[in-house]
Design a protein around this motif. Structure first.
Motif, PDB file in Angstrom:
ATOM      1  N   TRP A 130      46.363  41.475  38.710  1.00  0.00           N
ATOM      2  CA  TRP A 130      45.089  40.343  39.359  1.00  0.00           C
ATOM      3  C   TRP A 130      44.003  40.464  39.500  1.00  0.00           C
ATOM      4  O   TRP A 130      43.266  41.644  39.195  1.00  0.00           O
ATOM      5  CB  TRP A 130      45.719  40.551  40.791  1.00  0.00           C
ATOM      6  CG  TRP A 130      46.085  41.297  42.037  1.00  0.00           C
ATOM      7  CD1 TRP A 130      46.906  41.789  41.584  1.00  0.00           C
ATOM      8  CD2 TRP A 130      44.982  41.599  42.630  1.00  0.00           C
ATOM      9  NE1 TRP A 130      46.759  43.261  42.665  1.00  0.00           N
ATOM     10  CE2 TRP A 130      45.340  42.931  43.792  1.00  0.00           C
ATOM     11  CE3 TRP A 130      43.884  40.847  42.773  1.00  0.00           C
ATOM     12  CZ2 TRP A 130      44.315  42.800  44.126  1.00  0.00           C
ATOM     13  CZ3 TRP A 130      43.260  41.736  43.660  1.00  0.00           C
ATOM     14  CH2 TRP A 130      43.507  42.740  44.374  1.00  0.00           C
ATOM     15  N   ALA A 131      43.278  39.453  39.780  1.00  0.00           N
ATOM     16  CA  ALA A 131      42.032  38.947  39.971  1.00  0.00           C
ATOM     17  C   ALA A 131      41.689  38.233  41.315  1.00  0.00           C
ATOM     18  O   ALA A 131      42.536  37.326  40.711  1.00  0.00           O
ATOM     19  CB  ALA A 131      41.065  39.132  38.796  1.00  0.00           C
ATOM     20  N   GLU A 132      41.110  38.555  42.149  1.00  0.00           N
ATOM     21  CA  GLU A 132      40.239  37.367  43.412  1.00  0.00           C
ATOM     22  C   GLU A 132      39.393  36.777  42.723  1.00  0.00           C
ATOM     23  O   GLU A 132      37.966  38.179  42.537  1.00  0.00           O
ATOM     24  CB  GLU A 132      40.455  37.455  44.240  1.00  0.00           C
ATOM     25  CG  GLU A 132      41.934  38.153  44.802  1.00  0.00           C
ATOM     26  CD  GLU A 132      42.026  37.976  46.323  1.00  0.00           C
ATOM     27  OE1 GLU A 132      42.948  38.335  47.114  1.00  0.00           O
ATOM     28  OE2 GLU A 132      41.224  38.441  47.487  1.00  0.00           O
ATOM     29  N   LEU A 133      38.942  35.541  42.791  1.00  0.00           N
ATOM     30  CA  LEU A 133      37.305  34.929  42.784  1.00  0.00           C
ATOM     31  C   LEU A 133      36.988  34.219  44.077  1.00  0.00           C
ATOM     32  O   LEU A 133      37.943  33.504  44.498  1.00  0.00           O
ATOM     33  CB  LEU A 133      37.493  34.022  41.631  1.00  0.00           C
ATOM     34  CG  LEU A 133      37.361  35.038  40.348  1.00  0.00           C
ATOM     35  CD1 LEU A 133      37.976  33.518  39.020  1.00  0.00           C
ATOM     36  CD2 LEU A 133      36.343  35.703  39.937  1.00  0.00           C
ATOM     37  N   THR A 134      35.826  34.143  43.961  1.00  0.00           N
ATOM     38  CA  THR A 134      35.514  34.075  46.063  1.00  0.00           C
ATOM     39  C   THR A 134      34.512  32.637  45.587  1.00  0.00           C
ATOM     40  O   THR A 134      33.506  33.018  44.498  1.00  0.00           O
ATOM     41  CB  THR A 134      34.606  34.996  46.568  1.00  0.00           C
ATOM     42  OG1 THR A 134      35.703  35.837  46.896  1.00  0.00           O
ATOM     43  CG2 THR A 134      34.019  33.899  47.833  1.00  0.00           C
ATOM     44  N   VAL A 135      35.031  31.860  45.692  1.00  0.00           N
ATOM     45  CA  VAL A 135      33.546  30.178  45.612  1.00  0.00           C
ATOM     46  C   VAL A 135      32.775  30.436  46.344  1.00  0.00           C
ATOM     47  O   VAL A 135      32.762  30.367  47.882  1.00  0.00           O
ATOM     48  CB  VAL A 135      34.727  28.888  45.614  1.00  0.00           C
ATOM     49  CG1 VAL A 135      33.864  27.891  45.059  1.00  0.00           C
ATOM     50  CG2 VAL A 135      35.597  28.925  44.709  1.00  0.00           C
TER      51      VAL A 135
END
Length: 142
Positions: A130-135
């Motif tokens: 998994w990977a998280e992206l912050t807007v």
């Protein structure tokens, strides 16, 4: 019948099972793009499409099963998690590639685009990467 499923409980999510083939990256990108547009998080789209392409490519190259599962989850108002589940229990490793290497840069891209917020965990039947992206939050206008 829709090709994508939604989560029944918990954070909003979309998921689909795809064949473990290189062309599945295109369908995974379509899922991610659709979810981001529905959630009005288009600012993350460019990075998210690269990240999901790399995660799917790794699963296609290294998994043992005939299919993979792609999951897009809205963690909160500004964070989206992208994940790929497959039946291999071998965890990916971030490595440094030389300029002459033809592969091995995918996780470095994931690491850079997610600001280091990525990981892999073993499951009883395989693994989840998994990977998280912050807007970026909008700045108040003056």
């Amino acid at each position: 019948m829709s090709m994508f499923e939604t989560a029944a409980i918990g954070n909003p999510a979309y998921t689909t099972t795809l064949p473990r083939l290189p062309e599945s990256a295109r369908r995974a990108r379509r899922l991610v793009s659709s979810a981001l547009h529905l959630w009005e998080l288009e600012e993350a789209e460019d990075a998210a499409l690269i990240v999901i392409s790399e995660l799917v490519s790794n699963a296609v190259a290294h998994a043992r099963s005939e299919s993979i599962r792609v999951i897009v989850t809205r963690q909160d108002a500004h964070v989206v998690q992208l994940a790929v589940v497959d039946l291999s229990r071998e965890l990916p490793e971030l490595r440094l590639s030389g300029s002459d290497d033809e592969s091995g840069r995918g996780l470095a891209l994931v690491d850079a685009l997610s600001d280091g917020k990525w990981g892999a965990e073993t499951l009883p039947w395989g693994k989840r990467v998994w990977a998280e992206l912050t807007v970026a939050k909008e700045q108040p206008s003056e």
